[in-house]
Structure formats: C-alpha cells, structure tokens
Scaffold this motif. Sequence first.
Motif, PDB file in Angstrom:
ATOM      1  N   SER A  25       0.808  -1.220   0.000  1.00 31.51           N
ATOM      2  CA  SER A  25       0.000   0.000   0.000  1.00 31.51           C
ATOM      3  C   SER A  25       0.846   1.279   0.000  1.00 31.51           C
ATOM      4  O   SER A  25       0.452   2.247  -0.657  1.00 31.51           O
ATOM      5  CB  SER A  25      -0.997  -0.010   1.150  1.00 31.51           C
ATOM      6  OG  SER A  25      -0.328  -0.055   2.383  1.00 31.51           O
ATOM      7  N   LEU A  28       1.648   1.878  -3.593  1.00 31.86           N
ATOM      8  CA  LEU A  28       0.473   2.326  -4.334  1.00 31.86           C
ATOM      9  C   LEU A  28       0.155   3.792  -4.040  1.00 31.86           C
ATOM     10  O   LEU A  28      -0.159   4.567  -4.958  1.00 31.86           O
ATOM     11  CB  LEU A  28      -0.734   1.447  -4.001  1.00 31.86           C
ATOM     12  CG  LEU A  28      -0.636  -0.020  -4.409  1.00 31.86           C
ATOM     13  CD1 LEU A  28      -1.814  -0.801  -3.854  1.00 31.86           C
ATOM     14  CD2 LEU A  28      -0.553  -0.146  -5.905  1.00 31.86           C
ATOM     15  N   VAL A  29       0.262   4.173  -2.765  1.00 33.85           N
ATOM     16  CA  VAL A  29       0.007   5.572  -2.393  1.00 33.85           C
ATOM     17  C   VAL A  29       1.048   6.481  -3.042  1.00 33.85           C
ATOM     18  O   VAL A  29       0.719   7.571  -3.537  1.00 33.85           O
ATOM     19  CB  VAL A  29       0.008   5.722  -0.859  1.00 33.85           C
ATOM     20  CG1 VAL A  29       0.022   7.177  -0.441  1.00 33.85           C
ATOM     21  CG2 VAL A  29      -1.195   5.013  -0.268  1.00 33.85           C
ATOM     22  N   ILE A  31       2.696   5.969  -5.889  1.00 34.38           N
ATOM     23  CA  ILE A  31       2.428   6.059  -7.324  1.00 34.38           C
ATOM     24  C   ILE A  31       1.263   7.001  -7.593  1.00 34.38           C
ATOM     25  O   ILE A  31       1.326   7.856  -8.479  1.00 34.38           O
ATOM     26  CB  ILE A  31       2.162   4.648  -7.904  1.00 34.38           C
ATOM     27  CG1 ILE A  31       3.453   3.840  -7.912  1.00 34.38           C
ATOM     28  CG2 ILE A  31       1.579   4.729  -9.306  1.00 34.38           C
ATOM     29  CD1 ILE A  31       3.273   2.393  -8.287  1.00 34.38           C
ATOM     30  N   VAL A  32       0.193   6.877  -6.814  1.00 30.17           N
ATOM     31  CA  VAL A  32      -0.959   7.763  -6.997  1.00 30.17           C
ATOM     32  C   VAL A  32      -0.565   9.207  -6.707  1.00 30.17           C
ATOM     33  O   VAL A  32      -0.947  10.133  -7.429  1.00 30.17           O
ATOM     34  CB  VAL A  32      -2.137   7.298  -6.115  1.00 30.17           C
ATOM     35  CG1 VAL A  32      -3.234   8.337  -6.076  1.00 30.17           C
ATOM     36  CG2 VAL A  32      -2.675   5.970  -6.615  1.00 30.17           C
ATOM     37  N   GLY A  33       0.223   9.423  -5.665  1.00 29.68           N
ATOM     38  CA  GLY A  33       0.678  10.774  -5.338  1.00 29.68           C
ATOM     39  C   GLY A  33       1.544  11.372  -6.428  1.00 29.68           C
ATOM     40  O   GLY A  33       1.414  12.561  -6.758  1.00 29.68           O
ATOM     41  N   LEU A  35       1.460  10.576  -9.622  1.00 25.86           N
ATOM     42  CA  LEU A  35       0.611  10.865 -10.773  1.00 25.86           C
ATOM     43  C   LEU A  35      -0.177  12.159 -10.570  1.00 25.86           C
ATOM     44  O   LEU A  35      -0.309  12.970 -11.497  1.00 25.86           O
ATOM     45  CB  LEU A  35      -0.343   9.699 -11.026  1.00 25.86           C
ATOM     46  CG  LEU A  35       0.271   8.454 -11.663  1.00 25.86           C
ATOM     47  CD1 LEU A  35      -0.742   7.320 -11.687  1.00 25.86           C
ATOM     48  CD2 LEU A  35       0.765   8.747 -13.063  1.00 25.86           C
ATOM     49  N   LEU A  36      -0.684  12.361  -9.358  1.00 22.24           N
ATOM     50  CA  LEU A  36      -1.411  13.599  -9.070  1.00 22.24           C
ATOM     51  C   LEU A  36      -0.485  14.813  -9.136  1.00 22.24           C
ATOM     52  O   LEU A  36      -0.857  15.861  -9.675  1.00 22.24           O
ATOM     53  CB  LEU A  36      -2.070  13.512  -7.696  1.00 22.24           C
ATOM     54  CG  LEU A  36      -3.278  12.593  -7.596  1.00 22.24           C
ATOM     55  CD1 LEU A  36      -3.736  12.467  -6.149  1.00 22.24           C
ATOM     56  CD2 LEU A  36      -4.407  13.105  -8.460  1.00 22.24           C
TER      57      LEU A  36
END
Length: 70
Positions: A25, A28-29, A31-33, A35-36
């Motif tokens: 996790s 994943l957090v 990668i999402v951060g 991308l944002l």
Amino acid sequence: MDTGALLALAGGYIAACIGVFLLYSPVLVLIVGLLLAAGMLQLLAWPFIVLVRKIRRKPEPPQDGSWLLH
C-alpha cells in the motif's frame, strides 16, 4: 475435506491477499501521489507551454495571390 478445512483455506487466502495489499500500500500511495503531482505540474505549466508555442510558430505566408504578380 470437511467444511472447516475449506473455510480455513479460504480464510488463509483472504488473509494473504490482505497482507500483500497492506505490504504494498505505501508503494500504491506513492504512485498515486506522483501521478497527481505530475498532473498538477502539467496544469500549472500549460499557459507557459502555449506561450512558447505561439512564440516559436513561424509566420504564415500571405493568403492572397498578389505575390504571383511580382
């Protein structure tokens, strides 16, 4: 196999899936951060990109046919 063994086997698979998700996790957090953040930087840079494209654009040739008469 009896019902208890099947339930224990299914519970083990579910626990393993939850454990792997919790283990990854943070990745994943991250990668999402990222991308944002990349999207926000692209939105902030968009006016400057448009300005540079307007400056670098070559002037358009004349649209009328008067250059043929010279």
